[in-house]
Design a protein around this motif. Structure first.
Motif, mmCIF file in Angstrom:
data_model
loop_
_atom_site.group_PDB
_atom_site.id
_atom_site.type_symbol
_atom_site.label_atom_id
_atom_site.label_comp_id
_atom_site.label_asym_id
_atom_site.label_seq_id
_atom_site.Cartn_x
_atom_site.Cartn_y
_atom_site.Cartn_z
ATOM 1 N N UNK A 291 -2.824 4.439 -8.959
ATOM 2 C CA UNK A 291 -1.895 3.309 -9.226
ATOM 3 C C UNK A 291 -1.715 3.541 -10.749
ATOM 4 N N UNK B 293 -0.336 10.550 -6.236
ATOM 5 C CA UNK B 293 -0.775 10.481 -4.452
ATOM 6 C C UNK B 293 -2.136 9.382 -4.548
ATOM 7 N N UNK B 294 -3.537 9.556 -6.138
ATOM 8 C CA UNK B 294 -4.430 9.187 -6.307
ATOM 9 C C UNK B 294 -4.901 8.344 -7.412
ATOM 10 N N UNK C 219 -8.996 8.019 3.731
ATOM 11 C CA UNK C 219 -8.727 8.443 2.454
ATOM 12 C C UNK C 219 -8.128 9.833 3.036
ATOM 13 N N UNK C 220 -6.944 10.248 1.384
ATOM 14 C CA UNK C 220 -5.928 10.879 1.462
ATOM 15 C C UNK C 220 -6.101 12.286 0.852
ATOM 16 N N UNK C 221 -5.855 13.612 2.167
ATOM 17 C CA UNK C 221 -6.134 14.693 2.012
ATOM 18 C C UNK C 221 -4.895 15.442 1.674
ATOM 19 N N UNK C 222 -4.661 16.008 0.980
ATOM 20 C CA UNK C 222 -3.201 16.556 0.006
ATOM 21 C C UNK C 222 -3.581 17.638 1.334
ATOM 22 N N UNK D 104 -1.684 -2.512 -6.244
ATOM 23 C CA UNK D 104 -3.062 -2.615 -5.021
ATOM 24 C C UNK D 104 -3.832 -2.617 -5.095
ATOM 25 N N UNK D 105 -4.201 -2.122 -6.588
ATOM 26 C CA UNK D 105 -5.860 -1.285 -6.880
ATOM 27 C C UNK D 105 -6.824 -2.871 -7.719
ATOM 28 N N UNK E 268 -7.152 5.377 -7.070
ATOM 29 C CA UNK E 268 -6.987 5.281 -5.778
ATOM 30 C C UNK E 268 -8.320 5.351 -4.600
ATOM 31 N N UNK E 269 -8.259 6.311 -5.428
ATOM 32 C CA UNK E 269 -9.351 6.899 -4.461
ATOM 33 C C UNK E 269 -10.734 7.477 -4.138
ATOM 34 N N UNK E 270 -11.183 7.541 -3.229
ATOM 35 C CA UNK E 270 -12.502 7.685 -3.748
ATOM 36 C C UNK E 270 -12.902 9.228 -3.189
ATOM 37 N N UNK E 271 -12.099 9.854 -2.522
ATOM 38 C CA UNK E 271 -11.955 11.281 -2.424
ATOM 39 C C UNK E 271 -12.896 12.244 -3.337
ATOM 40 N N UNK F 272 1.898 6.865 2.476
ATOM 41 C CA UNK F 272 1.458 8.001 2.548
ATOM 42 C C UNK F 272 -0.292 6.980 3.792
ATOM 43 N N UNK F 273 -0.402 6.216 2.723
ATOM 44 C CA UNK F 273 -2.065 5.912 3.486
ATOM 45 C C UNK F 273 -2.159 4.549 4.815
ATOM 46 N N UNK G 207 0.463 -1.338 -0.193
ATOM 47 C CA UNK G 207 0.370 -0.198 0.484
ATOM 48 C C UNK G 207 0.742 1.340 0.286
ATOM 49 N N UNK G 208 0.644 2.336 -0.250
ATOM 50 C CA UNK G 208 1.294 3.548 -0.594
ATOM 51 C C UNK G 208 1.493 4.293 0.668
ATOM 52 N N UNK H 213 -9.687 16.979 -8.515
ATOM 53 C CA UNK H 213 -8.815 17.457 -9.547
ATOM 54 C C UNK H 213 -8.054 16.489 -10.209
#
Lengths: 176, 843
Positions: B520, B517-518, A47-50, B529-530, B700-703, A4-5, A1-2, B709
């Motif tokens: 893969x 970051x978001x 969730x990751x936030x910049x 991983x996704x 990867x993200x659901x945010x 930062x997560x 896994x990345x 973005x």
């Protein structure tokens, strides 16, 4: 896994198990049974936030609650055309439990001031769990009551200290 | 608008038409032809008899070969002709009955669509379906038979009666004496048939309604696990229907039996009376035999008449029950007579308007207001205050019960539907989206206004620019773009593939750092991983079905490969962990799809894995059987560590899988080089969406913020490549599913708003049209309304979120069906009345 997560470095533990451990520490959910916690841990998302990202926005009903796993955030209020920085929070803070229970517009904005990872739970997921375990409502109501009482005591304390009349308007919230 | 079609049949509504009117209505020519052919056939049937006589008397007696040839020829010809004519009769009869059924269905459907909304509150869609599909078949059959059958058979009966009278009048009268008895008994029996048939129609309706109800409520049924409740309800109706149908059929057979019985009594009387006469020497033996055989010929026409009688009875019951059910007065005609629909001056005036329900509850009482052309008015108030009712009365969907409401001086309830739809657009709170593409839905109101002919083949064909414009106005643009990007390219669109590959290069060049970051990215040297374990091993899209994910566990080559790559055992362990964990979390709860979104186990498989977990609980992996192993392997191959957080994947396994990826590639190249198309940065991946093809990776993200973005980067890229409009065009072909089920509530509302914007009517009625939208979308739409439509279109908006209400020229505050306050925002705030309180409460 990345990188930062990842919040704990025990690589062999699943995110589900890690989430479960977190939920057991959240005060708001104390008193909730382990079956329910398992479902919460299973249904929530990371969730990751910049840095600089909004986690939620004032006047929006995003229907989510957030637990800060890592990073730093800032609570902001827009009022009277100005932006007021209320305070900062670090890891292990929890926001938005009421949004799980009822549709509600957030009264503040939350902004990441470092790269931040949150554990996010949605009202939709929460209500699915409540459908299964209707008793949760009672536990949650207790938690809310406790929080209201704490807030009220704080206001009363403030009032005792400063004895300012304009503070009177803020008193009585625990009598809803 | 196509006036010609719609003005037809204005005179008698279908629900008032008697069943018999269908017999000649529009079928006059066919029926006349039919009568002629029938008479011809009856006449031709006599020819063989005559020929028979002549062959014996003339040809054979006089030993004339040529006459034998001629008469036999005529005999053969008449038989052939009679059969051919019989075929023609059947064809015409079928045509008439099918045409009648089709006409009944069409006209009834047209009638139903125009019925007042109040009717549909008490009517299940299933009833309508049943009426249109099942109940009109027998009436149609009746119409087809109505001339042919009675005519043929009555003429035949009369002919035979005459013939028998000639043979022996006494016997003829005796053999016909049974018919009056039957004519007395059969209608009495038929009464019971009719009674049960009526019950049958009712319960068929109930059954259809039940089916439609549970299918449309399937979400609720499955979410609550209410299978037993629904099954019981259904079974009860089916059982009842079964009983009724049995009774109905028994009575129908009873009629047949009675009829056969009496017919068989015929020879009995003839034997008694004829026998007596013969013994007494008053009747020749030959004459008696001739009479008996002639009398037998009566059976068939009589049987056919009885059958016709039954069809007539069943048909009329089905027909009148159906028509009476829908016999509700249509409040407004579809199109005006003798004029084109009005282009109304759109000032609206309401005077003392009230709306009462049938139970006498006043939803609106003495409402008065006036709205100038181009003015924007907001209706506010608590729920139940009557604000929606007021809007719907103005839209002619509810009929006000007293007072006046006019548009351009014309009373709304007296206008035709065409007048209203030409001048008005309505967006309701939960708008209906039709099965089809976004584009079809977007053009729905526009197409209804201008007619399909003009839109698809003529001068009203809309420009892409205008479609794109309304998509932007309604805020649906982003969604449509998303649909376009999520399309899996096929057919026509394959021509875009080179451009997409080029965009992939540019995307990575420009944005790789900002989005890493978001996303893969696909990288053959990295574990993904996704992506599922199966995808990680194959790292390509399967060309042959045997390499599709769901078939891998049946693929011997693949299973052997897993063994050789030392992957089988760790994957079994992983599969077991997934199954154990999932079952432990979900075992005691009612199942809902949501719980399975994040699990490699599907809802319908849960029981299977629950059993599996129980069976292998205390076993080691070498002790489980082959089938159990396959099930666990299936789970492990489906497992995607980033998506399914229920289990963790140990690092050694990711390395092992990477090794396996290279090994698999080598092997498959030798074994079956075309089975899989490997992911390569210069190759299009046909199994993936355009979006993933441009990314050459997965998000990867659901945010929502992060997705936003990425979308912005994507839009920038599309604009740079001049591909944005193309993508929108692709996106507009997205199929929305039945009732728009593939869209979110917000998207449905935006689509409904866009469809009204696209029609751009002079009056717009928005009934809480933005209730499902987030704040920003709502604000955008409000600003489009204020900027672009103020002064152009009159707007009546039922508003429940007060932050946009300032933008309106006038605000009416409704309370208990009355307008309690009306004025501009500032006036009402100054007044410090209800509105002021409401605003403060919401702060």
């Amino acid at each position: 896994m990345n990188s930062s997560m990842k919040t704990d470095d025990s690589g062999d533990k699943s995110e589900f198990v890690a989430n479960l451990n977190v939920f057991r520490q959240i005060e708001f959910f104390s008193g909730v049974s382990i079956e329910v916690m398992k479902l919460f841990a299973f249904l929530c998302q990371r969730q990751f936030y910049q840095k600089g990202d909004f986690i939620f926005r004032q006047d929006d009903d995003d229907g989510c609650s957030y637990y800060i796993l890592s990073g730093k955030v800032k609570l902001v209020l827009n009022a009277g055309g100005k932006e007021h920085s209320i305070r900062e929070y670090g890891a292990e803070s929890y926001f938005g439990a009421l949004s799980l229970v009822t549709p509600m517009v957030k009264q503040f904005s939350l902004i990441a001031i470092q790269d931040t990872v949150c554990m996010v739970m949605s009202r939709k997921a929460f209500s699915k769990v409540v459908d299964q375990f209707p008793d949760i409502h009672v536990t949650i109501a207790r938690s809310i009551g406790k929080r209201l009482l704490q807030a009220e005591r704080k206001c009363i304390h403030e009032f005792e200290l400063k004895e300012r009349d304009e503070l009177k308007n803020l008193l009585g919230i625990s009598l809803i | 608008m196509n006036l010609k079609n719609k003005t037809a049949n204005l005179e008698t509504p279908i629900v008032k038409k008697p069943l018999t009117s269908w017999i000649f209505d529009g079928n006059m020519k066919l029926q006349i032809i039919l009568v002629i052919i029938i008479l011809l056939t009856v006449a031709i049937r006599v020819v063989p008899l005559e020929m028979q006589k002549r062959i014996v008397n003339e040809a054979i007696n006089l030993r004339k070969l040529n006459l034998l040839a001629v008469y036999s020829g005529i005999y053969l010809g008449s038989v052939v002709l009679a059969s051919a004519l019989k075929l023609v009769i059947n064809v015409i009869q079928t045509r008439i009955s099918q045409k009648a059924t089709a006409q009944m269905r069409k006209q009834l459907y047209h009638h139903i669509l125009n019925m007042p909304l109040t009717f549909f509150r008490n009517t299940q869609p299933g009833t309508v379906v049943n009426s249109l599909i099942n109940e009109l078949t027998i009436p149609g059959n009746f119409v087809g038979m109505a001339v042919a059958v009675p005519l043929t058979n009555i003429v035949t009966l009369i002919a035979f009666f005459a013939y028998l009278m000639v043979l022996n009048p006494i016997l003829a009268i005796i053999s016909f004496s049974i018919y009056p008895v039957m004519l007395y008994i059969i209608p009495r029996l038929q009464k019971y048939v009719n009674r049960d048939n009526k019950k049958r129609v009712n319960s068929s309706r109930k059954l259809s309604s039940k089916i439609v109800e549970s299918i449309s409520g399937i979400h609720e049924v499955q979410a609550n696990g209410a299978f037993e409740i629904e099954n019981n309800k259904f079974d009860t109706i089916v059982d009842y229907l079964m009983k009724i149908r049995i009774k109905w059929s028994i009575f129908k057979f009873a009629i047949k039996v009675v009829s056969n019985f009496f017919i068989n009594l015929g020879p009995f009387f003839i034997f008694i009376v004829g026998g007596y006469l013969a013994i007494k020497g008053q009747l020749g033996l030959g004459a008696l035999v001739a009479f008996l055989s002639a009398q037998e010929k009566l059976y068939d026409p009589w049987k056919e008449l009885i059958e016709f009688y039954q069809v007539y009875q069943d048909g009329s019951i089905n027909y009148y029950k159906t028509m009476n059910y829908f016999d509700v007065e249509i409040e407004n005609e579809l199109v005006p007579r003798g004029r084109e629909p009005y282009d109304l001056d759109v000032s609206i005036n309401v005077e003392n308007m009230s709306l009462k329900t049938e139970e006498g509850i006043k939803l609106l009482s003495n409402v008065s207001l006036s709205i100038a052309p181009g003015e924007h008015i907001a209706l506010v108030g608590f729920s139940g205050s009557g604000k929606s009712s007021l809007a719907l009365c103005l839209a002619q969907l509810y009929k006000y019960t007293s007072g006046h409401a006019t548009i351009g001086g014309k009373e709304i309830c007296e206008l035709t539907k065409a007048d209203i739809t030409k001048n008005m657009g309505l967006v309701s709170q939960s708008p209906f989206i039709f099965d089809g593409t976004i584009k079809e839905n977007l053009m729905y109101s526009y197409t209804a206004l201008h007619g399909e002919e003009c839109v698809f083949n003529g001068e009203c064909e809309p420009e892409l620019d205008r479609l794109v414009h309304v998509l932007q106005q309604s805020g649906l643009f982003v969604d449509v773009l998303r649909f376009g990007l999520n399309t899996i390219v096929e057919g026509q669109e394959e021509k875009f593939i080179p451009i997409i590959i080029k965009m992939r290069e540019n995307f990575q060049k420009e944005f790789e750092d900002s989005v890493s970051e978001w996303i893969e990215f696909f990288d053959e040297n990295q574990f993904l991983f996704y992506a599922s374990i199966a995808d990680n091993i194959i790292f390509g899209s399967p060309v042959f079905d045997t390499f599709k994910n769901e078939n891998l566990v049946k693929n011997k080559f693949f299973l052997k490969f897993l063994d050789h790559a030392d992957l089988t055992r760790p994957l079994l362990t992983l599969g077991k962990e997934i199954a154990d964990q999932t079952v432990s979390i979900l075992k005691n709860i009612t199942h809902d799809n949501m719980f399975f979104e994040q699990s490699p186990i599907k809802l319908e498989e849960f029981e299977k894995y629950e059993d599996l977990v129980r069976n292998i609980k205390n076993k080691n992996l070498h002790e489980i059987n082959k089938q159990q192993g396959i099930s666990l392997l299936e789970l492990a191959l489906r497992f995607s560590p980033g998506k399914h957080r229920i289990a963790a994947i140990p690092e050694f396994l990711t390395n092992l899988i990477l090794e396996g990826r290279y090994m698999f590639r080598e092997r498959i190249k030798q074994e079956d080089p075309h089975a899989v198309a490997f992911f390569r940065s210069d190759q299009y991946i046909h199994s993936q969406t355009i979006f993933n093809n441009i990314l050459f990776g997965v998000v990867k993200t659901t945010n929502p913020g992060a997705q936003e973005k990425i979308n912005q980067f994507m839009v920038a890229l599309l604009i740079g490549e001049d591909f944005l409009e193309k993508m929108i065009e692709i996106g507009m072909n997205f199929k929305v599913g039945t009732q728009g089920n593939k869209l979110s509530g917000g998207q449905r509302q935006k689509l409904a708003i866009a469809r009204t914007f696209f029609k751009s009517p002079p009056i717009m009625i928005l009934d809480e049209a933005t209730s499902a939208l987030d704040n920003n979308s709502q604000k955008r739409i409000q600003s489009v309304l204020s900027r672009q439509w103020k002064g152009k279109s009159t707007l009546i908006a039922v508003v429940h979120r007060l932050d946009i209400v300032k933008e309106y020229d006038k605000i009416a505050f409704l309370k208990a069906g009355k307008i309690a306050e009306m004025g501009t925002y500032d006036e009402l705030m100054e007044k410090k009345g209800y509105f002021y309180e409401l605003i403060n409460e919401n702060r």
